[in-house]
Write a protein that holds these residues in place. Structure first.
Motif, PDB file in Angstrom:
ATOM      1  N   ASP A  13      42.440  38.692  46.691  1.00 12.33           N
ATOM      2  CA  ASP A  13      42.546  38.906  48.135  1.00 12.33           C
ATOM      3  C   ASP A  13      42.760  40.370  48.498  1.00 12.33           C
ATOM      4  O   ASP A  13      42.295  40.828  49.548  1.00 12.33           O
ATOM      5  CB  ASP A  13      43.700  38.072  48.703  1.00 12.33           C
ATOM      6  N   GLU A  14      43.463  41.122  47.630  1.00 11.05           N
ATOM      7  CA  GLU A  14      43.773  42.509  47.976  1.00 11.05           C
ATOM      8  C   GLU A  14      42.750  43.516  47.457  1.00 11.05           C
ATOM      9  O   GLU A  14      42.798  44.691  47.823  1.00 11.05           O
ATOM     10  CB  GLU A  14      45.157  42.907  47.417  1.00 11.05           C
ATOM     11  N   HIS A 212      47.194  33.201  35.779  1.00  9.28           N
ATOM     12  CA  HIS A 212      48.601  33.523  36.034  1.00  9.28           C
ATOM     13  C   HIS A 212      49.123  34.469  34.965  1.00  9.28           C
ATOM     14  O   HIS A 212      49.898  35.398  35.276  1.00  9.28           O
ATOM     15  CB  HIS A 212      49.440  32.247  36.060  1.00  9.28           C
ATOM     16  N   HIS A 216      49.620  37.483  37.640  1.00 10.67           N
ATOM     17  CA  HIS A 216      50.665  36.790  38.382  1.00 10.67           C
ATOM     18  C   HIS A 216      51.224  37.644  39.523  1.00 10.67           C
ATOM     19  O   HIS A 216      51.868  37.106  40.438  1.00 10.67           O
ATOM     20  CB  HIS A 216      51.802  36.351  37.441  1.00 10.67           C
ATOM     21  N   GLN A 217      50.988  38.951  39.505  1.00 14.00           N
ATOM     22  CA  GLN A 217      51.456  39.805  40.589  1.00 14.00           C
ATOM     23  C   GLN A 217      50.405  39.993  41.686  1.00 14.00           C
ATOM     24  O   GLN A 217      50.676  40.649  42.697  1.00 14.00           O
ATOM     25  CB  GLN A 217      51.878  41.172  40.039  1.00 14.00           C
ATOM     26  N   GLU A 218      49.218  39.425  41.481  1.00 12.16           N
ATOM     27  CA  GLU A 218      48.152  39.535  42.471  1.00 12.16           C
ATOM     28  C   GLU A 218      47.952  38.183  43.175  1.00 12.16           C
ATOM     29  O   GLU A 218      48.383  37.146  42.681  1.00 12.16           O
ATOM     30  CB  GLU A 218      46.832  39.941  41.804  1.00 12.16           C
ATOM     31  N   THR A 219      47.290  38.221  44.313  1.00 19.02           N
ATOM     32  CA  THR A 219      46.907  36.987  45.000  1.00 19.02           C
ATOM     33  C   THR A 219      45.487  36.629  44.581  1.00 19.02           C
ATOM     34  O   THR A 219      44.534  37.355  44.904  1.00 19.02           O
ATOM     35  CB  THR A 219      46.973  37.149  46.528  1.00 19.02           C
ATOM     36  N   ARG A 221      42.509  33.615  44.348  1.00 17.81           N
ATOM     37  CA  ARG A 221      42.015  32.314  44.815  1.00 17.81           C
ATOM     38  C   ARG A 221      41.030  31.758  43.786  1.00 17.81           C
ATOM     39  O   ARG A 221      40.021  32.382  43.490  1.00 17.81           O
ATOM     40  CB  ARG A 221      41.332  32.459  46.167  1.00 17.81           C
TER      41      ARG A 221
END
Length: 297
Positions: A13-14, A212, A216-219, A221
């Motif tokens: 997402d980022e 994960h 795990h620190q990112e968003t 999908r």
């Protein structure tokens, strides 16, 4: 959907980046069952199957994707096809006496080249070629995209004779991040984390757990999986067309030389299509390539 053979897409997402994961078991087993491949060859073929499945997920076309690696070494040929219908088949040619159990890509395929061909049903055929100059197929494929004008793309591939797995990361056109330096730093961040992935993790973890573990620190999908399956595209009709291209006189002569019938073997699945003189006469009479009735005399 097959529980064992699928690709699954994911997005960050980022960041302007996407990814794809592939898992192959049944289709990989079908390919290996057709020939007695030594373990190092089976591993390379599995990695190439995984790569083809990942690439089909990045392309929008109706047709066939072909990956073909050739070399002067113990494995002169690896070839995998994946259709836009997500049907896979593959084959390898090898010299068993030249293969050691510890051999990798460099030892098995010296002076190798990899051709990537997109063959659409409608439109122009495209082919790109790259040297197999990496220690692995994943490195060589990543080099191909690094040297092309396409979006940055990286591969991670593993196979062990039972399971073939792969991870692809690909940069996307600028939307979330427009600053070139920021985009480059984000891409490096994502690929460095992927480089930490161990073979046993890629082969053994499910997709959600694997993502994960890495991000795990990112968003992230994760989308619905899409099934893959083994299927050979050979057919009696295609074999018949090859005979027709010989001409009737040459086809009949060939049948006579081979003891009364021509046998055409599919290299991918080992299926044999047999044509006797009556079948050949039927072909050239325009009656088609259907197998004759067993009561025919």
């Amino acid at each position: 959907m097959s529980d064992s053979d699928f690709t699954q897409r994911f997005l960050f997402d980022e960041f302007d980046a996407r990814g794809e994961l592939v898992s192959l078991r049944d289709s990989y087993a079908h390919v290996l069952a057709k020939h007695p491949y030594p373990q190092p060859v089976a591993q390379l073929l599995g990695e190439l199957l995984a790569a083809a499945a990942l690439l089909v997920g990045t392309l929008k076309f109706d047709g066939l994707l072909i990956l073909q690696a050739r070399s002067s070494g113990a494995v002169p040929l690896l070839m995998v096809e994946c259709s836009s219908e997500r049907e896979l088949r593959g084959i390898a040619r090898y010299h068993a006496e030249q293969i050691d159990a510890t051999d990798g890509l460099r030892e098995l395929m010296p002076e190798g080249v990899l051709a990537l061909t997109v063959d659409p049903r409608n439109g122009q055929r495209y082919q790109g070629i790259v040297e197999l100059d990496g220690d692995t197929l994943a490195q060589s494929l990543s080099s191909y995209f690094a040297n092309s004008e396409q979006l940055p793309t990286r591969f991670w591939l593993q196979a062990d004779g039972r399971t073939a797995r792969g991870l692809l990361l690909q940069a996307l056109p600028a939307q979330q991040q427009t600053d070139p330096e920021e985009r480059a730093a984000s891409w490096q961040h994502l690929t460095v984390l992927a480089d930490s992935l161990q073979a046993e993790e890629l082969l053994g973890l499910d997709n959600a757990t694997l993502l994960h573990r890495l991000y795990h620190q990112e968003t992230v999908r994760l989308f619905e999986p899409q099934a893959l399956q083994f299927r050979c595209s050979c057919s009696r009709e295609r074999s018949a067309r090859a005979l027709v291209s010989l001409g009737e006189a040459d086809a009949l002569q060939l049948a006579e030389e081979q003891g009364g019938q021509i046998s055409i073997d599919c290299q991918f699945c080992n299926h044999t299509y047999a044509f006797d003189s009556a079948d050949i006469a039927q072909l050239f009479a325009g009656a088609g390539s259907d197998e004759p009735s067993p009561t025919r005399h």
